[in-house]
Design a protein around this motif. Structure first.
Motif: not given
Length: 191
Positions: A17-19, A108-114
């Motif tokens: 699990p991750g964002p 977009l989430l991928q670029f903000l997902n640590p």
């Protein structure tokens, strides 16, 4: 290069699990499989793009600053241990951030997902660059890892569709297992 460790590492990190995975599960749960797949396509394309950028940056960093590998391994391992702890503590009864389940939001989430950024920046110096530096090898690696990520996203779509009630019933056990997989992945960086 130990191919088994590399593939296992990629699979564990992309499947736990991750964002992105949680958003996929939430999208499938709230808006259906079709919207979950739309979100997955956007996330996959961004994941592949991040891997390509990371391969180029890591190649430059390794030649300019050879000791960067150790720093990136430490940061990546610590972050994965942090994620494992967060997953262990996760409580799905709390409301989650509403997302739209679109291609754009997945992208977009991928670029903000640590988790994704850390993974893409550590997988190359940990597993590939010590053995391969040719552009063809890096390109093949990007393609393979992207396909592994896409497979992980599809697993979450299917998982959410098929096991929705089971996951809700056994949430704590599932979280503990996922957290243990992430701890194992953090340890694999050092092997």
């Amino acid at each position: 290069m130990n191919i088994t460790s590399f593939l296992l590492y990629c699979f564990i990190v992309t499947c736990t699990p991750g964002p992105t995975n949680i958003d996929i599960l939430s999208t499938v749960h709230n808006q259906g499989t079709k919207k979950g797949m739309e979100y997955t396509y956007g996330a996959t394309i961004a994941f592949g793009l991040l891997l390509a950028i990371s391969a180029m940056l890591n190649t430059m960093l390794i030649t300019v600053i050879p000791k960067i590998l150790i720093v990136m391994q430490i940061i990546g391992s610590i972050y994965m241990l942090y994620l494992a702890y967060q997953i262990y503590r996760m409580d799905s009864s709390k409301p989650t951030v509403k997302q739209t389940g679109t291609f754009k939001s997945g992208f977009l989430l991928q670029f903000l997902n640590p988790k994704v950024v850390t993974f893409t920046m550590t997988v190359f110096p940990s597993f590939i660059l010590p053995y391969y530096t040719a552009m063809s090898a890096l390109t093949i690696s990007v393609i393979i890892i992207t396909l592994i990520g896409f497979s992980a996203f599809i697993i979450w779509v299917l998982f959410g569709t098929i096991f929705k009630k089971f996951l809700q019933k056994h949430e704590k056990i599932v979280n503990v297992i996922m957290a243990l997989f992430l701890v194992y992945a953090a340890i694999m960086i050092w092997m």
